[in-house]
Motif scaffolding. Structure first.
Motif, PDB file in Angstrom:
ATOM      1  N   MET A   1     -33.509 -20.825   1.108  1.00 23.51           N
ATOM      2  CA  MET A   1     -34.747 -20.189   0.658  1.00 23.51           C
ATOM      3  C   MET A   1     -35.101 -19.007   1.553  1.00 23.51           C
ATOM      4  SD  MET A   1     -35.914 -21.732  -2.056  1.00 23.51           S
ATOM      5  CE  MET A   1     -37.592 -21.088  -2.072  1.00 23.51           C
ATOM      6  N   TRP A   2     -35.752 -18.031   0.942  1.00 26.44           N
ATOM      7  CA  TRP A   2     -36.232 -16.847   1.654  1.00 26.44           C
ATOM      8  C   TRP A   2     -37.677 -16.568   1.270  1.00 26.44           C
ATOM      9  CZ3 TRP A   2     -32.977 -13.889   4.897  1.00 26.44           C
ATOM     10  CH2 TRP A   2     -31.632 -14.292   4.900  1.00 26.44           C
ATOM     11  N   ALA A   3     -38.487 -16.241   2.255  1.00 23.29           N
ATOM     12  CA  ALA A   3     -39.833 -15.715   1.991  1.00 23.29           C
ATOM     13  C   ALA A   3     -39.733 -14.201   2.052  1.00 23.29           C
ATOM     14  CB  ALA A   3     -40.825 -16.230   3.027  1.00 23.29           C
ATOM     15  N   VAL A   4     -40.196 -13.548   0.998  1.00 25.43           N
ATOM     16  CA  VAL A   4     -40.066 -12.100   0.880  1.00 25.43           C
ATOM     17  C   VAL A   4     -41.462 -11.488   0.889  1.00 25.43           C
ATOM     18  CG1 VAL A   4     -39.125 -10.200  -0.477  1.00 25.43           C
ATOM     19  CG2 VAL A   4     -37.985 -12.439  -0.511  1.00 25.43           C
ATOM     20  N   PHE A   5     -41.718 -10.640   1.883  1.00 23.31           N
ATOM     21  CA  PHE A   5     -43.032 -10.014   2.057  1.00 23.31           C
ATOM     22  C   PHE A   5     -42.935  -8.526   1.748  1.00 23.31           C
ATOM     23  CE2 PHE A   5     -42.501 -13.584   4.899  1.00 23.31           C
ATOM     24  CZ  PHE A   5     -43.679 -14.313   4.749  1.00 23.31           C
ATOM     25  N   ARG A   6     -43.783  -8.052   0.821  1.00 20.57           N
ATOM     26  CA  ARG A   6     -43.785  -6.625   0.490  1.00 20.57           C
ATOM     27  C   ARG A   6     -44.820  -5.912   1.353  1.00 20.57           C
ATOM     28  NH1 ARG A   6     -43.076  -3.358  -5.035  1.00 20.57           N
ATOM     29  NH2 ARG A   6     -41.417  -4.898  -5.186  1.00 20.57           N
ATOM     30  N   THR A   7     -44.435  -4.777   1.924  1.00 20.92           N
ATOM     31  CA  THR A   7     -45.329  -3.995   2.769  1.00 20.92           C
ATOM     32  C   THR A   7     -45.366  -2.562   2.264  1.00 20.92           C
ATOM     33  OG1 THR A   7     -43.702  -3.131   4.366  1.00 20.92           O
ATOM     34  CG2 THR A   7     -44.482  -5.387   4.690  1.00 20.92           C
ATOM     35  N   SER A   8     -46.487  -1.904   2.495  1.00 17.23           N
ATOM     36  CA  SER A   8     -46.618  -0.515   2.069  1.00 17.23           C
ATOM     37  C   SER A   8     -47.598   0.198   2.990  1.00 17.23           C
ATOM     38  CB  SER A   8     -47.125  -0.441   0.622  1.00 17.23           C
ATOM     39  OG  SER A   8     -47.111   0.893   0.153  1.00 17.23           O
ATOM     40  N   GLY A   9     -47.241   1.423   3.388  1.00 15.53           N
ATOM     41  CA  GLY A   9     -48.120   2.194   4.250  1.00 15.53           C
ATOM     42  C   GLY A   9     -47.349   2.962   5.304  1.00 15.53           C
ATOM     43  N   PRO A  10     -48.023   3.346   6.395  1.00 10.92           N
ATOM     44  CA  PRO A  10     -47.352   4.089   7.469  1.00 10.92           C
ATOM     45  C   PRO A  10     -46.149   3.314   7.985  1.00 10.92           C
ATOM     46  CG  PRO A  10     -49.731   4.074   7.811  1.00 10.92           C
ATOM     47  CD  PRO A  10     -49.462   3.122   6.687  1.00 10.92           C
ATOM     48  N   HIS A  11     -45.058   4.028   8.218  1.00  7.45           N
ATOM     49  CA  HIS A  11     -43.823   3.371   8.647  1.00  7.45           C
ATOM     50  C   HIS A  11     -43.447   3.790  10.061  1.00  7.45           C
ATOM     51  CE1 HIS A  11     -40.051   1.267   7.829  1.00  7.45           C
ATOM     52  NE2 HIS A  11     -39.441   2.234   8.502  1.00  7.45           N
ATOM     53  N   PRO A  12     -43.109   2.832  10.957  1.00  2.00           N
ATOM     54  CA  PRO A  12     -42.867   1.408  10.682  1.00  2.00           C
ATOM     55  C   PRO A  12     -44.076   0.519  10.941  1.00  2.00           C
ATOM     56  CG  PRO A  12     -42.082   1.916  12.874  1.00  2.00           C
ATOM     57  CD  PRO A  12     -42.652   3.203  12.321  1.00  2.00           C
ATOM     58  N   GLN A  13     -45.266   1.104  11.163  1.00  2.35           N
ATOM     59  CA  GLN A  13     -46.430   0.313  11.569  1.00  2.35           C
ATOM     60  C   GLN A  13     -46.791  -0.762  10.544  1.00  2.35           C
ATOM     61  OE1 GLN A  13     -46.232   3.610  11.577  1.00  2.35           O
ATOM     62  NE2 GLN A  13     -46.704   4.354  13.644  1.00  2.35           N
ATOM     63  N   ALA A  14     -46.786  -0.407   9.240  1.00  4.73           N
ATOM     64  CA  ALA A  14     -47.164  -1.384   8.212  1.00  4.73           C
ATOM     65  C   ALA A  14     -46.188  -2.556   8.199  1.00  4.73           C
ATOM     66  CB  ALA A  14     -47.209  -0.705   6.846  1.00  4.73           C
ATOM     67  N   LEU A  15     -44.910  -2.257   8.358  1.00  4.39           N
ATOM     68  CA  LEU A  15     -43.899  -3.311   8.389  1.00  4.39           C
ATOM     69  C   LEU A  15     -44.093  -4.212   9.598  1.00  4.39           C
ATOM     70  CD1 LEU A  15     -41.256  -4.558   7.319  1.00  4.39           C
ATOM     71  CD2 LEU A  15     -40.022  -2.823   8.644  1.00  4.39           C
ATOM     72  N   GLN A  16     -44.323  -3.632  10.767  1.00  2.00           N
ATOM     73  CA  GLN A  16     -44.497  -4.427  11.987  1.00  2.00           C
ATOM     74  C   GLN A  16     -45.776  -5.249  11.940  1.00  2.00           C
ATOM     75  OE1 GLN A  16     -44.104  -1.197  14.793  1.00  2.00           O
ATOM     76  NE2 GLN A  16     -41.921  -1.558  15.094  1.00  2.00           N
ATOM     77  N   THR A  17     -46.838  -4.709  11.333  1.00  2.49           N
ATOM     78  CA  THR A  17     -48.091  -5.454  11.197  1.00  2.49           C
ATOM     79  C   THR A  17     -47.897  -6.673  10.293  1.00  2.49           C
ATOM     80  OG1 THR A  17     -49.433  -3.468  11.533  1.00  2.49           O
ATOM     81  CG2 THR A  17     -50.485  -5.327  10.421  1.00  2.49           C
ATOM     82  N   THR A  18     -47.183  -6.483   9.195  1.00  5.15           N
ATOM     83  CA  THR A  18     -46.918  -7.600   8.294  1.00  5.15           C
ATOM     84  C   THR A  18     -46.035  -8.640   8.967  1.00  5.15           C
ATOM     85  OG1 THR A  18     -47.172  -6.230   6.319  1.00  5.15           O
ATOM     86  CG2 THR A  18     -45.881  -8.251   6.084  1.00  5.15           C
ATOM     87  N   TRP A  19     -45.045  -8.173   9.708  1.00  7.09           N
ATOM     88  CA  TRP A  19     -44.159  -9.089  10.423  1.00  7.09           C
ATOM     89  C   TRP A  19     -44.972  -9.980  11.365  1.00  7.09           C
ATOM     90  CZ3 TRP A  19     -38.550  -7.443  10.903  1.00  7.09           C
ATOM     91  CH2 TRP A  19     -37.776  -8.465  11.418  1.00  7.09           C
ATOM     92  N   ALA A  20     -45.890  -9.360  12.113  1.00  8.93           N
ATOM     93  CA  ALA A  20     -46.737 -10.140  13.027  1.00  8.93           C
ATOM     94  C   ALA A  20     -47.638 -11.100  12.252  1.00  8.93           C
ATOM     95  CB  ALA A  20     -47.575  -9.197  13.885  1.00  8.93           C
ATOM     96  N   ALA A  21     -48.143 -10.661  11.096  1.00 10.86           N
ATOM     97  CA  ALA A  21     -49.046 -11.494  10.305  1.00 10.86           C
ATOM     98  C   ALA A  21     -48.351 -12.708   9.704  1.00 10.86           C
ATOM     99  CB  ALA A  21     -49.690 -10.668   9.191  1.00 10.86           C
ATOM    100  N   THR A  22     -47.022 -12.667   9.554  1.00 11.99           N
ATOM    101  CA  THR A  22     -46.339 -13.867   9.075  1.00 11.99           C
ATOM    102  C   THR A  22     -46.564 -15.019  10.042  1.00 11.99           C
ATOM    103  OG1 THR A  22     -44.219 -13.351  10.169  1.00 11.99           O
ATOM    104  CG2 THR A  22     -44.567 -12.482   7.937  1.00 11.99           C
ATOM    105  N   ALA A  23     -46.619 -14.712  11.347  1.00  9.53           N
ATOM    106  CA  ALA A  23     -46.833 -15.762  12.349  1.00  9.53           C
ATOM    107  C   ALA A  23     -48.294 -16.157  12.458  1.00  9.53           C
ATOM    108  CB  ALA A  23     -46.321 -15.299  13.710  1.00  9.53           C
ATOM    109  N   THR A  24     -49.204 -15.185  12.395  1.00  5.01           N
ATOM    110  CA  THR A  24     -50.618 -15.485  12.609  1.00  5.01           C
ATOM    111  C   THR A  24     -51.314 -16.006  11.360  1.00  5.01           C
ATOM    112  OG1 THR A  24     -51.212 -13.176  12.132  1.00  5.01           O
ATOM    113  CG2 THR A  24     -50.813 -13.758  14.441  1.00  5.01           C
TER     114      THR A  24
END
Length: 289
Positions: free
Chosen positions: A226-249
């Motif tokens: 199984m894979w959890a797939v998170f879509r991100t959109s916005g300034p790069h790479p900040q939006a991606l890194q913010t979403t990555w951190a939010a997976t944990a929090t």
């Protein structure tokens, strides 16, 4: 997950003078060592091993200042085989050796005991889907790079820039499996997520399991799961890194899934010509918790 992390903190405190069996602790808490370490480092901002060292030296400092034991006795009490090894660990945390601290009373840098709390704010929208994928392989050009949590990783940039444009096009034409398109793959990541630790970065594509890897390309075999797939959109790479951190929090503490060992994958769905903004998907391997 939050309660498991707090129990882990309590167990660390109970066993400061000895090595803690993290794998056994994780099993007792109904999770895995891999997931426990990844979540701890993401939420605490430091690896579990670093937290243990800081707490051990914080408590040991009281013994040093009181002077009721000699330094070798204190070293042995906290699991060190010599006063020299203890002194190096002590200095790394406090910035001064135990003899200096015993004489001067400081300086001392205290690591408070952590306590994790879940605050649900909804600050980061989590556009997520769960995908059950058969085994596949990732092929492309791989290199070893240091882990950098914030901002652009110049080592990855240099690796990608060294590939000629026709090679990017060739790779993209090979893609025949999800995740589609050119991929940014991080594998062999330190479970503690230590800044500067080495990982394998692969710039490539996904192929079905029965598609052979072309000559001259590196390959990573990915088992079914199984894979959890998170879509991100916005300034790069900040939006991606913010979403990555939010997976944990936010996401993992609120959902019955945990990380399993495997590569993390980023695919870019759309981007500005200068790559200042982008829409991406972050693929993380997961299993039921």
């Amino acid at each position: 997950m939050i309660s498991a992390l707090n129990k882990l903190v309590d167990l660390v405190e109970e066993h400061l003078a000895e090595e803690l069996d993290i794998d056994g602790v994780a099993a007792g808490l109904g999770t895995t060592e891999y997931h426990l370490r990844r979540m701890f480092s993401s939420l605490a901002g430091m690896p579990l091993s670093e937290y243990v060292r800081r707490r051990r030296m914080t408590v040991a400092a009281a013994d040093v200042v009181r002077g009721e034991r000699d330094l070798l006795g204190i070293a042995v009490r906290y699991g060190y085989g010599s006063s020299e090894a203890f002194g190096r660990a002590f200095r790394a945390v406090h910035g001064a050796g135990p003899s200096d601290v015993r004489r001067d009373g400081g300086p001392l840098r205290t690591q408070p005991q952590l306590r994790f709390r879940l605050t649900v704010e909804g600050s980061v929208p989590m556009d997520t889907r769960l995908v059950d994928r058969p085994a596949f392989r990732l092929v492309g050009h791989a290199t070893r790079v240091p882990l950098i949590h914030q901002g652009v990783n110049p080592h990855i940039q240099e690796h990608i820039a060294a590939l000629p444009q026709e090679e990017h096009l060739r790779l993209k034409s090979l893609s025949n499996s999800e995740p589609a398109g050119l991929l940014q793959v991080s594998a062999d990541v330190d479970p503690d997520g230590t800044e500067g630790s080495e990982l394998t970065y692969l710039h490539g594509v996904a192929l079905s399991r029965d598609t052979p890897a072309p000559d001259g390309l590196d390959a990573i075999e990915v088992p079914a799961g199984m894979w959890a797939v998170f879509r991100t959109s916005g300034p790069h790479p900040q939006a991606l890194q913010t979403t990555w951190a939010a997976t944990a929090t936010e996401w993992f503490p609120s959902n019955p899934w945990q990380l399993r060992p495997g590569p993390s994958i980023v695919t870019t769905l759309d981007r500005a010509p200068d790559f200042t903004t982008a829409t991406c998907e972050l693929w993380l391997p997961v299993e039921p918790s």
